[in-house]
Enzyme design. Sequence first.
Site, PDB file in Angstrom:
ATOM      1  N   THR A 125      -0.679   8.835  12.575  1.00  0.00           N
ATOM      2  CA  THR A 125       0.649   9.233  12.110  1.00  0.00           C
ATOM      3  C   THR A 125       0.744  10.735  11.857  1.00  0.00           C
ATOM      4  OG1 THR A 125       2.119   9.064  10.193  1.00  0.00           O
ATOM      5  CG2 THR A 125      -0.164   8.557   9.795  1.00  0.00           C
ATOM      6  N   ASP A 126       1.957  11.268  11.995  1.00  0.00           N
ATOM      7  CA  ASP A 126       2.169  12.688  11.674  1.00  0.00           C
ATOM      8  C   ASP A 126       2.105  12.945  10.166  1.00  0.00           C
ATOM      9  OD1 ASP A 126       4.585  11.591  10.844  1.00  0.00           O
ATOM     10  OD2 ASP A 126       5.852  13.013  11.928  1.00  0.00           O
ATOM     11  N   GLU A 127       2.069  11.858   9.374  1.00  0.00           N
ATOM     12  CA  GLU A 127       2.018  12.057   7.911  1.00  0.00           C
ATOM     13  C   GLU A 127       0.709  12.682   7.461  1.00  0.00           C
ATOM     14  OE1 GLU A 127       4.906   8.478   6.370  1.00  0.00           O
ATOM     15  OE2 GLU A 127       3.423   9.350   5.075  1.00  0.00           O
ATOM     16  N   TYR A 150      -1.438   6.194   1.430  1.00  0.00           N
ATOM     17  CA  TYR A 150      -1.308   5.762   2.835  1.00  0.00           C
ATOM     18  C   TYR A 150      -1.763   6.865   3.779  1.00  0.00           C
ATOM     19  CZ  TYR A 150       0.867   5.258   7.413  1.00  0.00           C
ATOM     20  OH  TYR A 150       1.072   5.227   8.773  1.00  0.00           O
ATOM     21  N   LYS A 154      -5.017   7.205   6.365  1.00  0.00           N
ATOM     22  CA  LYS A 154      -4.901   7.421   7.816  1.00  0.00           C
ATOM     23  C   LYS A 154      -5.668   8.684   8.216  1.00  0.00           C
ATOM     24  CE  LYS A 154      -2.854   5.270  10.431  1.00  0.00           C
ATOM     25  NZ  LYS A 154      -3.137   4.018  11.192  1.00  0.00           N
TER      26      LYS A 154
HETATM   27  P1  NAD Z   1       3.298  -2.882  10.391  1.00  0.00           P
HETATM   28  O1  NAD Z   1       3.058  -2.806   8.924  1.00  0.00           O
HETATM   29  O2  NAD Z   1       4.625  -3.318  10.897  1.00  0.00           O
HETATM   30  O3  NAD Z   1       2.208  -3.856  11.071  1.00  0.00           O
HETATM   31  C1  NAD Z   1       0.851  -3.805  10.745  1.00  0.00           C
HETATM   32  C2  NAD Z   1       0.176  -5.015  11.409  1.00  0.00           C
HETATM   33  O4  NAD Z   1      -1.239  -4.944  11.111  1.00  0.00           O
HETATM   34  C3  NAD Z   1       0.668  -6.365  10.884  1.00  0.00           C
HETATM   35  O5  NAD Z   1       0.852  -7.265  11.953  1.00  0.00           O
HETATM   36  C4  NAD Z   1      -0.466  -6.837   9.980  1.00  0.00           C
HETATM   37  O6  NAD Z   1      -0.544  -8.249   9.881  1.00  0.00           O
HETATM   38  C5  NAD Z   1      -1.669  -6.233  10.676  1.00  0.00           C
HETATM   39  N1  NAD Z   1      -2.803  -6.053   9.758  1.00  0.00           N
HETATM   40  C6  NAD Z   1      -2.799  -5.446   8.538  1.00  0.00           C
HETATM   41  N2  NAD Z   1      -4.025  -5.474   7.997  1.00  0.00           N
HETATM   42  C7  NAD Z   1      -4.843  -6.090   8.909  1.00  0.00           C
HETATM   43  C8  NAD Z   1      -6.224  -6.403   8.919  1.00  0.00           C
HETATM   44  N3  NAD Z   1      -7.020  -6.096   7.898  1.00  0.00           N
HETATM   45  N4  NAD Z   1      -6.717  -7.012  10.015  1.00  0.00           N
HETATM   46  C9  NAD Z   1      -5.920  -7.336  11.072  1.00  0.00           C
HETATM   47  N5  NAD Z   1      -4.599  -7.074  11.091  1.00  0.00           N
HETATM   48  C10 NAD Z   1      -4.067  -6.455  10.028  1.00  0.00           C
HETATM   49  O7  NAD Z   1       2.906  -1.458  10.947  1.00  0.00           O
HETATM   50  P2  NAD Z   1       3.608  -0.568  12.086  1.00  0.00           P
HETATM   51  O8  NAD Z   1       4.754   0.152  11.507  1.00  0.00           O
HETATM   52  O9  NAD Z   1       3.782  -1.399  13.287  1.00  0.00           O
HETATM   53  O10 NAD Z   1       2.449   0.513  12.342  1.00  0.00           O
HETATM   54  C11 NAD Z   1       1.397   0.239  13.273  1.00  0.00           C
HETATM   55  C12 NAD Z   1       0.460   1.433  13.297  1.00  0.00           C
HETATM   56  O11 NAD Z   1       1.170   2.607  13.662  1.00  0.00           O
HETATM   57  C13 NAD Z   1      -0.201   1.743  11.951  1.00  0.00           C
HETATM   58  O12 NAD Z   1      -1.523   2.137  12.188  1.00  0.00           O
HETATM   59  C14 NAD Z   1       0.619   2.899  11.402  1.00  0.00           C
HETATM   60  O13 NAD Z   1      -0.157   3.712  10.548  1.00  0.00           O
HETATM   61  C15 NAD Z   1       0.979   3.625  12.682  1.00  0.00           C
HETATM   62  N6  NAD Z   1       2.231   4.408  12.652  1.00  0.00           N
HETATM   63  C16 NAD Z   1       3.412   3.834  12.212  1.00  0.00           C
HETATM   64  C17 NAD Z   1       4.590   4.572  12.269  1.00  0.00           C
HETATM   65  C18 NAD Z   1       5.913   3.998  11.825  1.00  0.00           C
HETATM   66  O14 NAD Z   1       6.903   4.723  11.790  1.00  0.00           O
HETATM   67  N7  NAD Z   1       6.004   2.715  11.508  1.00  0.00           N
HETATM   68  C19 NAD Z   1       4.559   5.895  12.744  1.00  0.00           C
HETATM   69  C20 NAD Z   1       3.336   6.444  13.159  1.00  0.00           C
HETATM   70  C21 NAD Z   1       2.187   5.682  13.124  1.00  0.00           C
HETATM   71  O1  DAU Z   2       5.935   9.708   9.859  1.00  0.00           O
HETATM   72  C1  DAU Z   2       5.351   8.501  10.281  1.00  0.00           C
HETATM   73  C2  DAU Z   2       5.381   7.494   9.144  1.00  0.00           C
HETATM   74  O2  DAU Z   2       6.736   7.073   9.013  1.00  0.00           O
HETATM   75  C3  DAU Z   2       4.466   6.296   9.376  1.00  0.00           C
HETATM   76  O3  DAU Z   2       3.138   6.719   9.393  1.00  0.00           O
HETATM   77  C4  DAU Z   2       4.650   5.242   8.273  1.00  0.00           C
HETATM   78  O4  DAU Z   2       3.893   4.091   8.584  1.00  0.00           O
HETATM   79  C5  DAU Z   2       6.121   4.873   8.200  1.00  0.00           C
HETATM   80  O5  DAU Z   2       6.324   3.989   7.122  1.00  0.00           O
HETATM   81  C6  DAU Z   2       6.980   6.131   8.010  1.00  0.00           C
HETATM   82  O6  DAU Z   2       6.756   6.709   6.694  1.00  0.00           O
HETATM   83  P1  DAU Z   2       7.984   7.263   5.803  1.00  0.00           P
HETATM   84  O7  DAU Z   2       7.554   7.283   4.398  1.00  0.00           O
HETATM   85  O8  DAU Z   2       8.545   8.508   6.381  1.00  0.00           O
HETATM   86  O9  DAU Z   2       9.047   6.072   6.112  1.00  0.00           O
HETATM   87  P2  DAU Z   2      10.062   5.294   5.164  1.00  0.00           P
HETATM   88  O10 DAU Z   2      10.911   4.473   6.079  1.00  0.00           O
HETATM   89  O11 DAU Z   2       9.395   4.610   4.030  1.00  0.00           O
HETATM   90  O12 DAU Z   2      10.958   6.470   4.584  1.00  0.00           O
HETATM   91  C7  DAU Z   2      11.638   7.369   5.431  1.00  0.00           C
HETATM   92  C8  DAU Z   2      12.362   8.369   4.540  1.00  0.00           C
HETATM   93  O13 DAU Z   2      13.437   7.691   3.860  1.00  0.00           O
HETATM   94  C9  DAU Z   2      11.494   8.959   3.426  1.00  0.00           C
HETATM   95  O14 DAU Z   2      11.894  10.299   3.193  1.00  0.00           O
HETATM   96  C10 DAU Z   2      11.825   8.105   2.198  1.00  0.00           C
HETATM   97  C11 DAU Z   2      13.290   7.754   2.434  1.00  0.00           C
HETATM   98  N1  DAU Z   2      13.729   6.451   1.897  1.00  0.00           N
HETATM   99  C12 DAU Z   2      13.018   5.351   2.251  1.00  0.00           C
HETATM  100  C13 DAU Z   2      13.379   4.101   1.804  1.00  0.00           C
HETATM  101  C14 DAU Z   2      12.576   2.885   2.173  1.00  0.00           C
HETATM  102  C15 DAU Z   2      14.869   6.363   1.120  1.00  0.00           C
HETATM  103  O15 DAU Z   2      15.537   7.366   0.833  1.00  0.00           O
HETATM  104  N2  DAU Z   2      15.251   5.116   0.684  1.00  0.00           N
HETATM  105  C16 DAU Z   2      14.544   3.983   0.969  1.00  0.00           C
HETATM  106  O16 DAU Z   2      14.912   2.897   0.485  1.00  0.00           O
END
Ligand code: NAD
Ligand code: DAU
Length: 336
Positions: A125-127, A150, A154
């Site tokens: 992630t870019d975080e 988190y 990562k």
């Molecule tokens: P998500 O939370 O929707 O899904 C995570 C999945 O991993 C689920 O199916 C869960 O059951 C499985 N899981 C969790 N713990 C496990 C374990 N111990 N063993 C096996 N399976 C397990 O997550 P997502 O949003 O789809 O993110 C997927 C990946 O991409 C993550 O590594 C996250 O850090 C990365 N990522 C997410 C975002 C985003 O915006 N959502 C952005 C950049 C990177």
């Molecule tokens: O940048 C990549 C990341 O993006 C991933 O690595 C993470 O897995 C993914 O959850 C996401 O993280 P963020 O913290 O940026 O996403 P989130 O959707 O939780 O929040 C996005 C922005 O919106 C953040 O500035 C917080 C704000 N927010 C979020 C929620 C859930 C609100 O203002 N209200 C809300 O209820």
Amino acid sequence: MRLLVTGGAGFIGSAFVRLALNGRWASRLTNLDKLTYAGNLENLAEVERDPAYRFVHGDINDAQLVVRLIEEERPDAIVHFAAESHVDRSILGPGAFFETNLRGTFTLLEAARAVGVERFLHVSTDEVYGSIDEPHDADEGYPLKPSSPYSASKAGSDLLALSYWTTYKMPVTVTRASNNYGPYQFPEKLIPLMITNAMEDKALPIYGDGMQVRDWLYVDDHCRAIRAALRKGAPGEIYNVGGSRALPNRDVVEMILDAMGKPHSLMQTVKDRPGHDRRYAITTEKLERATGWRAEVDFETGLKETIEWYRANGEWAGRVKSGAYQEYYERNYAGR
Ligand code: NAD
Ligand code: DAU
């Protein structure tokens, strides 16, 4: 390619599994998922009968299981999505983030090292760069300064994965993506929470002043980037993946309300997230140069499609938001 995917029942993992099987990117795909609150087999209904697909319910921390799967399936690549992924949950309870994101990645790397694997793609992630002041955009060499448990978990797993290339020459590639959005995203994250709340005319919680900036990437564009990195990326390298569409949260929420014909008065300012990163911004030239990948879906189109999907799949969202999630939300967010 024969693929072993972890976390393929989650939001991004399930999009990848659907695209990989429907698009024949994979001749065989095994999905290892623990089915936490975020894992949902409904996301995979359209591929569950595909003979090239195998689902295994299990934990990436189960070393014996992971070794057995690699030996049985002999994958050309492991694509590692499994993680605890929600920043708010990591603030409320960081333990699971250590267990899965750090210890789980270690277990997986060790299993891959023991059996041998041609490519290990670690989805990150870019975080990990933390909050980035204007006018800078982070490239892959930018210092890591994660803010939440988190993002720290990562960043730690990125470094561990890369060390397996440096030390053991295990061919590890890391991708670092920006905020994904699209169908099947668990409605604890900003965009699906706002859409599903607006569908029910519920308040839309805006953290702090709502001027935090995120770069939005359509989930299928992210999956295509992972495929590109698998095919043309180099071992030991990191590739940023972004949507080149940085927007303040407040603008995103207003766009959602306008598209849904709902009033802006549904927005409600609530207490800010502790340690809230102000701005994420990355460059993606390295991936583009190395692989030819480009984000294809512009934010307006992707957002419209996402809203349409949630409207057409109200039952999916209703099921996901009821029960345990409802209790979690009320317990942790009531009274903000
Ligand atoms: P998500 O939370 O929707 O899904 C995570 C999945 O991993 C689920 O199916 C869960 O059951 C499985 N899981 C969790 N713990 C496990 C374990 N111990 N063993 C096996 N399976 C397990 O997550 P997502 O949003 O789809 O993110 C997927 C990946 O991409 C993550 O590594 C996250 O850090 C990365 N990522 C997410 C975002 C985003 O915006 N959502 C952005 C950049 C990177
Ligand atoms: O940048 C990549 C990341 O993006 C991933 O690595 C993470 O897995 C993914 O959850 C996401 O993280 P963020 O913290 O940026 O996403 P989130 O959707 O939780 O929040 C996005 C922005 O919106 C953040 O500035 C917080 C704000 N927010 C979020 C929620 C859930 C609100 O203002 N209200 C809300 O209820």
